[in-house]
Design an enzyme around this catalytic site. Structure first.
Site, mmCIF file in Angstrom:
data_model
loop_
_atom_site.group_PDB
_atom_site.id
_atom_site.type_symbol
_atom_site.label_atom_id
_atom_site.label_comp_id
_atom_site.label_asym_id
_atom_site.label_seq_id
_atom_site.Cartn_x
_atom_site.Cartn_y
_atom_site.Cartn_z
ATOM 1 N N ASP A 148 -17.146 24.249 -20.040
ATOM 2 C CA ASP A 148 -17.865 23.857 -19.903
ATOM 3 C C ASP A 148 -19.518 23.961 -19.010
ATOM 4 O OD1 ASP A 148 -17.290 19.609 -19.441
ATOM 5 O OD2 ASP A 148 -19.174 20.929 -18.734
ATOM 6 N N ILE A 149 -20.710 23.171 -19.593
ATOM 7 C CA ILE A 149 -21.543 23.705 -19.198
ATOM 8 C C ILE A 149 -21.898 23.297 -17.246
ATOM 9 C CG2 ILE A 149 -23.038 21.583 -19.820
ATOM 10 C CD1 ILE A 149 -24.583 23.523 -20.531
ATOM 11 N N ASN A 202 -11.278 11.512 -22.551
ATOM 12 C CA ASN A 202 -12.021 11.102 -22.294
ATOM 13 C C ASN A 202 -12.095 9.939 -23.316
ATOM 14 O OD1 ASN A 202 -11.808 11.241 -18.916
ATOM 15 N ND2 ASN A 202 -13.633 12.749 -19.632
ATOM 16 N N GLY A 245 -14.840 7.106 -19.529
ATOM 17 C CA GLY A 245 -15.461 7.675 -18.782
ATOM 18 C C GLY A 245 -15.987 9.394 -20.118
ATOM 19 N N GLN A 246 -16.040 8.747 -21.285
ATOM 20 C CA GLN A 246 -16.452 9.956 -22.459
ATOM 21 C C GLN A 246 -18.053 9.576 -22.920
ATOM 22 O OE1 GLN A 246 -15.024 8.740 -25.939
ATOM 23 N NE2 GLN A 246 -16.200 11.106 -26.703
ATOM 24 N N HIS A 295 -13.563 15.946 -27.847
ATOM 25 C CA HIS A 295 -13.091 16.974 -26.994
ATOM 26 C C HIS A 295 -12.354 17.243 -25.866
ATOM 27 C CE1 HIS A 295 -16.503 14.504 -24.960
ATOM 28 N NE2 HIS A 295 -15.867 15.097 -23.908
ATOM 29 N N HIS A 308 -10.589 18.258 -22.851
ATOM 30 C CA HIS A 308 -11.545 19.302 -20.953
ATOM 31 C C HIS A 308 -9.596 19.571 -20.675
ATOM 32 C CE1 HIS A 308 -14.717 16.867 -20.544
ATOM 33 N NE2 HIS A 308 -14.262 16.212 -20.489
#
Ligand code: 5GP
Ligand code: ZN
Length: 120
Positions: free
Chosen positions: A31-32, A87, A93-94, A100, A102
């Protein structure tokens, strides 16, 4: 594939990502903006907008992704466990509309899953 989707662009190699695993149906990368020392994103290569958009035909793919998650967490440095978060939609909260998982962990415990709202 979706032309403007940021994760489809990562799949196509059009924007860079720190990839940790890929096969013909899935891709995992860091994740960035990691929330924990280990924070990977695991995505299907095919564009699925969210978990709300999966059908029975996606069951093998989703199963394979679940099965890959533990190995990826261990290899990334979270051998004692991890949290898998998906999410879904605005309530969930997507922010990125490409399914994806997490994979969140690291040397310390992640903490409670949810915090109780103040006034509920
Ligand atoms: P969501 O809120 O949709 O479940 O999570 C989206 C995640 O994607 C966020 O944690 C965010 O940091 C990550 N993200 C957004 N854009 C990029 C990107 O271009 N590259 C990477 N590696 N992660 C991204
Ligand atoms: Zn996409």
């Amino acid at each position: 594939m979706s032309e403007d989707c940021i994760f489809c662009k990562i799949v196509r190699g059009e924007i860079p990502a720190r990839k940790v695993f890929e096969n013909d149906e899935m891709l995992a990368f860091h994740d960035i903006h990691p929330l924990r020392p280990v924070h990977l994103l695991l995505i299907p290569k095919k564009h699925i907008a969210s978990l709300a958009g999966v059908g029975p035909e996606d069951a093998p793919l989703l199963g394979n992704m679940m099965a890959a998650a533990n190995r990826l967490a261990v290899e990334a440095g979270s051998p004692e466990g991890f949290r898998l978060i998906v999410n879904v939609g605005s309530i969930g909260g997507q922010e990125v509309p490409h399914l994806h998982f997490h994979i969140v962990g690291g040397p310390e415990m992640v903490g409670p899953m949810l915090r109780r709202a103040e006034n509920s």
